[in-house]
Motif scaffolding. Sequence first.
Motif, PDB file in Angstrom:
ATOM      1  N   SER A  12       0.885  -1.170   0.000  1.00 44.14           N
ATOM      2  CA  SER A  12       0.000   0.000   0.000  1.00 44.14           C
ATOM      3  C   SER A  12       0.922   1.219   0.000  1.00 44.14           C
ATOM      4  CB  SER A  12      -0.909  -0.075   1.224  1.00 44.14           C
ATOM      5  OG  SER A  12      -1.747   1.049   1.293  1.00 44.14           O
ATOM      6  N   ALA A  14       2.814   2.957   2.207  1.00 47.53           N
ATOM      7  CA  ALA A  14       4.139   2.884   2.837  1.00 47.53           C
ATOM      8  C   ALA A  14       5.027   1.855   2.142  1.00 47.53           C
ATOM      9  CB  ALA A  14       3.995   2.540   4.322  1.00 47.53           C
ATOM     10  N   ASP A  33       1.920  -8.650  -1.000  1.00 45.64           N
ATOM     11  CA  ASP A  33       0.643  -8.232  -0.394  1.00 45.64           C
ATOM     12  C   ASP A  33      -0.398  -9.332  -0.535  1.00 45.64           C
ATOM     13  OD1 ASP A  33      -0.499  -5.121   0.385  1.00 45.64           O
ATOM     14  OD2 ASP A  33      -1.937  -6.772   0.215  1.00 45.64           O
ATOM     15  N   GLY A  45     -10.859   7.914   3.398  1.00 46.79           N
ATOM     16  CA  GLY A  45     -11.565   9.138   2.986  1.00 46.79           C
ATOM     17  C   GLY A  45     -10.870   9.799   1.805  1.00 46.79           C
ATOM     18  N   ALA A  47      -8.552  11.945   1.522  1.00 47.13           N
ATOM     19  CA  ALA A  47      -8.080  13.336   1.599  1.00 47.13           C
ATOM     20  C   ALA A  47      -6.607  13.318   1.965  1.00 47.13           C
ATOM     21  CB  ALA A  47      -8.861  14.089   2.668  1.00 47.13           C
ATOM     22  N   ARG A  95      -7.748   6.869  -4.654  1.00 38.59           N
ATOM     23  CA  ARG A  95      -6.708   6.149  -3.903  1.00 38.59           C
ATOM     24  C   ARG A  95      -6.179   4.929  -4.647  1.00 38.59           C
ATOM     25  NH1 ARG A  95      -5.150   5.095   2.079  1.00 38.59           N
ATOM     26  NH2 ARG A  95      -3.764   3.361   1.691  1.00 38.59           N
ATOM     27  N   VAL A 119       2.466 -12.977   4.083  1.00 42.10           N
ATOM     28  CA  VAL A 119       3.633 -13.217   4.941  1.00 42.10           C
ATOM     29  C   VAL A 119       3.117 -13.866   6.224  1.00 42.10           C
ATOM     30  CG1 VAL A 119       5.467 -12.100   6.283  1.00 42.10           C
ATOM     31  CG2 VAL A 119       4.968 -11.317   3.959  1.00 42.10           C
ATOM     32  N   ASP A 271       1.078   2.725   8.948  1.00 42.16           N
ATOM     33  CA  ASP A 271       0.129   2.308   9.994  1.00 42.16           C
ATOM     34  C   ASP A 271       0.707   1.207  10.876  1.00 42.16           C
ATOM     35  OD1 ASP A 271      -1.627   4.077   8.854  1.00 42.16           O
ATOM     36  OD2 ASP A 271      -3.318   2.703   8.802  1.00 42.16           O
TER      37      ASP A 271
HETATM   38  C1  LIG Z   1     -12.011   4.585   7.088  1.00 41.08           C
HETATM   39  C2  LIG Z   1     -10.665   5.214   6.966  1.00 41.08           C
HETATM   40  C3  LIG Z   1     -10.546   6.464   6.368  1.00 41.08           C
HETATM   41  C4  LIG Z   1      -9.287   7.048   6.220  1.00 41.08           C
HETATM   42  N1  LIG Z   1      -9.201   8.243   5.590  1.00 41.08           N
HETATM   43  C5  LIG Z   1      -7.994   8.817   5.402  1.00 41.08           C
HETATM   44  C6  LIG Z   1      -7.877  10.047   4.704  1.00 41.08           C
HETATM   45  O1  LIG Z   1      -8.862  10.633   4.245  1.00 41.08           O
HETATM   46  N2  LIG Z   1      -6.647  10.562   4.550  1.00 41.08           N
HETATM   47  C7  LIG Z   1      -5.499   9.950   5.025  1.00 41.08           C
HETATM   48  O2  LIG Z   1      -4.389  10.494   4.879  1.00 41.08           O
HETATM   49  N3  LIG Z   1      -5.597   8.778   5.675  1.00 41.08           N
HETATM   50  C8  LIG Z   1      -6.796   8.192   5.866  1.00 41.08           C
HETATM   51  N4  LIG Z   1      -6.885   6.980   6.509  1.00 41.08           N
HETATM   52  C9  LIG Z   1      -5.628   6.325   6.964  1.00 41.08           C
HETATM   53  C10 LIG Z   1      -4.848   5.747   5.778  1.00 41.08           C
HETATM   54  O3  LIG Z   1      -5.693   4.956   4.976  1.00 41.08           O
HETATM   55  C11 LIG Z   1      -3.659   4.928   6.289  1.00 41.08           C
HETATM   56  O4  LIG Z   1      -2.913   5.721   7.162  1.00 41.08           O
HETATM   57  C12 LIG Z   1      -2.757   4.458   5.132  1.00 41.08           C
HETATM   58  O5  LIG Z   1      -3.464   3.541   4.336  1.00 41.08           O
HETATM   59  C13 LIG Z   1      -1.506   3.801   5.676  1.00 41.08           C
HETATM   60  O6  LIG Z   1      -0.842   3.102   4.668  1.00 41.08           O
HETATM   61  P1  LIG Z   1       0.063   1.840   4.993  1.00 41.08           P
HETATM   62  O7  LIG Z   1       0.746   1.517   3.722  1.00 41.08           O
HETATM   63  O8  LIG Z   1       0.881   2.094   6.199  1.00 41.08           O
HETATM   64  O9  LIG Z   1      -0.943   0.691   5.442  1.00 41.08           O
HETATM   65  P2  LIG Z   1      -2.205   0.059   4.736  1.00 41.08           P
HETATM   66  O10 LIG Z   1      -2.780   0.973   3.728  1.00 41.08           O
HETATM   67  O11 LIG Z   1      -3.097  -0.432   5.818  1.00 41.08           O
HETATM   68  O12 LIG Z   1      -1.635  -1.208   3.952  1.00 41.08           O
HETATM   69  C14 LIG Z   1      -1.147  -2.355   4.579  1.00 41.08           C
HETATM   70  C15 LIG Z   1      -1.034  -3.433   3.506  1.00 41.08           C
HETATM   71  O13 LIG Z   1      -0.422  -4.588   4.075  1.00 41.08           O
HETATM   72  C16 LIG Z   1      -1.068  -5.730   3.570  1.00 41.08           C
HETATM   73  N5  LIG Z   1      -0.847  -6.819   4.534  1.00 41.08           N
HETATM   74  C17 LIG Z   1      -1.191  -6.857   5.840  1.00 41.08           C
HETATM   75  N6  LIG Z   1      -0.763  -7.989   6.412  1.00 41.08           N
HETATM   76  C18 LIG Z   1      -0.127  -8.712   5.442  1.00 41.08           C
HETATM   77  C19 LIG Z   1       0.533  -9.963   5.423  1.00 41.08           C
HETATM   78  N7  LIG Z   1       0.650 -10.712   6.531  1.00 41.08           N
HETATM   79  N8  LIG Z   1       1.060 -10.388   4.254  1.00 41.08           N
HETATM   80  C20 LIG Z   1       0.978  -9.633   3.125  1.00 41.08           C
HETATM   81  N9  LIG Z   1       0.357  -8.421   3.098  1.00 41.08           N
HETATM   82  C21 LIG Z   1      -0.174  -7.968   4.239  1.00 41.08           C
HETATM   83  C22 LIG Z   1      -2.530  -5.308   3.457  1.00 41.08           C
HETATM   84  O14 LIG Z   1      -3.234  -6.118   2.537  1.00 41.08           O
HETATM   85  C23 LIG Z   1      -2.397  -3.865   2.964  1.00 41.08           C
HETATM   86  O15 LIG Z   1      -2.395  -3.773   1.567  1.00 41.08           O
HETATM   87  C24 LIG Z   1      -8.126   6.378   6.697  1.00 41.08           C
HETATM   88  C25 LIG Z   1      -8.237   5.125   7.307  1.00 41.08           C
HETATM   89  C26 LIG Z   1      -9.494   4.548   7.432  1.00 41.08           C
HETATM   90  C27 LIG Z   1      -9.598   3.203   8.074  1.00 41.08           C
END
Ligand SMILES: Cc1cc2nc3c(=O)[nH]c(=O)nc-3n(C[C@H](O)[C@H](O)[C@H](O)COP(=O)(O)OP(=O)(O)OC[C@H]3O[C@@H](n4cnc5c(N)ncnc54)[C@H](O)[C@@H]3O)c2cc1C
Length: 391
Positions: A12, A14, A33, A45, A47, A95, A119, A271
Motif C-alpha cells: 500500500s 508505505a 501483499d 476518505g 483526503a 486512492r 507473509v 500504519d
Molecule cells: C475509514 C478510513 C478512512 C481514512 N481516511 C484517510 C484520509 O482521508 N486521509 C489519510 O491520509 N488517511 C486516511 N486513513 C488512513 C490511511 O488509509 C492509512 O494511514 C494508510 O493507508 C496507511 O498506509 P500503509 O501503507 O501504512 O498501510 P495500509 O494501507 O493499511 O496497507 C497495509 C497493507 O499490508 C497488507 N498486509 C497486511 N498484512 C499482510 C501480510 N501478513 N502479508 C501480506 N500483506 C499484508 C494489506 O493487505 C495492505 O495492503 C483512513 C483510514 C481509514 C480506516
Amino acid sequence: MNKYDVIISGASVAGLYSGYKLAKAGMSVLIIDRRAEIGNPVRCGEATGNRREIERFFPYDESYIARDLTGLAVHVNGSEELSVEIPDTGVILRREKFEQYIANLAKKAGATITLDETVTGLIESETGYSGVNSSMGYITGKFIVAADGAESFLGREAGLTSHLKPRDAYTALQYRIKSDKFNDGKMHFFSGNQSIPNGYIWVFPKDNGEVSVGAGLFGSHKKGEKAATYLDAFMAEHYANCKKSMLITGCAPIAVSPKQLTKANLLIVGDAARMVNPLTAGGIMNALEAADLMGDCIIEAHRKGSLKPLDRYSKKWNGTPRFIQKVFFVIKDIYSQSPDEEIIATAQAAAKFLAKLDRSKLFTLPFSALFPMIRLYSGRFIKWIPWLIKG
Ligand SMILES: Cc1cc2nc3c(=O)[nH]c(=O)nc-3n(C[C@H](O)[C@H](O)[C@H](O)COP(=O)(O)OP(=O)(O)OC[C@H]3O[C@@H](n4cnc5c(N)ncnc54)[C@H](O)[C@@H]3O)c2cc1C
C-alpha cells in the motif's frame, strides 16, 4: 530459495513508496501483499496533502487526483458553525489509482510486486532476521520492512508493537453516493454529542458529482452506539433518496508511534508503526514521510554493510514528526471530552495549528503554534506538557 536485499510486507502507500525508493537506489526488492489487486478495496476518505507536498516524493499526476479541496466546514449538532476557505488545502485522491501509480514507479525501478500472497512468519538469525515465511515459502532478505498496516503481523512478531488496543483504534465506515449536498469542495465535519459523541461524521467531495460520507469513532464503544448507528441516522436525514455504494469499513491506529521503529534488520513504517494523525486519522502523508526517512537509512546501511545507520530512522521520527503526533493526540483527547460549545474552539485551534505548519517541508513546527491551545485549554493542556516534552 529466493534472496532479496529487501523484503517488504504490504503493498500500500508505505510499502510501495519504500519499494520504489529502495529499488531506485539499486537494491533488489520484493513487495508482498495479500490483496489480489493494488489499491482495492479502498478503505479511506482519500483526503491528503496538496500537490506540492506529494511532489516531495514523486511527481503528481492528474490521473490519481479526484478533486481539489478548498477548505473546511464544521457542523455541531446539525448547525454549521465554522466554514473557512483554505487555499491549497490538499487534494482528494483516487486512492486505487494513487497506489497503482506508485506501484508502477516501483516496478519500473526494478522492484518485484507479488499479490495474493501472505507473509506468515519471521525467521530469526544470529544477527536479527534472515527472512520471512510466506504462502510462497521461505524468502531471505537482508532487510525486512513491515508495511503491513494497523494489525502489523511482523511488527508484533518482532515485539515492536502489540495488538491494537480498542482505545487506540479509530473505527470507521463509509458510503459513496451521488449528491450535491455538502458537495462544495470543502471537507465537512459533523460533530457534537447529539450527532456523534466521541467521533465525527465526514462528507468529503469526490469526482463525478459524488461525495464520500463516513462516520468514525475514537476508541472502543462497547457500551455505546456503534459508528453505523450514527451514520445511518445521518444518511436518513441528508441522503435518504440517494443510492448508496457498498458499505466499506476500516480501522486506523490513533495511538502515538512507538519510539523504537527497528529491531536489528527489521523496520516498521506507516500504519504498522502507528504513524497516523490521532485526531484526523489521516496517515497517507505520514506514511510517505516515514518511508522516505526509513529508505535513506536502509540505503546507507546497505552501502556501509552495517546496521548502525538504521538507528537514525527512530531518532529522526522521534523528533518533530512524533511530537506533532503527540500534540494531535492531546487535541483529540481534549476534543473527545469537550462539551459541545468547545468543539468549535477546538476546531479553530487545530485549524490555526495546521495553518502554521510549513507544508513545503511537512514536518517543521513553530512552537508559537502551541500557545493558542495552551491559552484555550489551560489546565487540561498544561497537564500534558511533561508528556509532550518527555520525547
Ligand atoms: C475509514 C478510513 C478512512 C481514512 N481516511 C484517510 C484520509 O482521508 N486521509 C489519510 O491520509 N488517511 C486516511 N486513513 C488512513 C490511511 O488509509 C492509512 O494511514 C494508510 O493507508 C496507511 O498506509 P500503509 O501503507 O501504512 O498501510 P495500509 O494501507 O493499511 O496497507 C497495509 C497493507 O499490508 C497488507 N498486509 C497486511 N498484512 C499482510 C501480510 N501478513 N502479508 C501480506 N500483506 C499484508 C494489506 O493487505 C495492505 O495492503 C483512513 C483510514 C481509514 C480506516
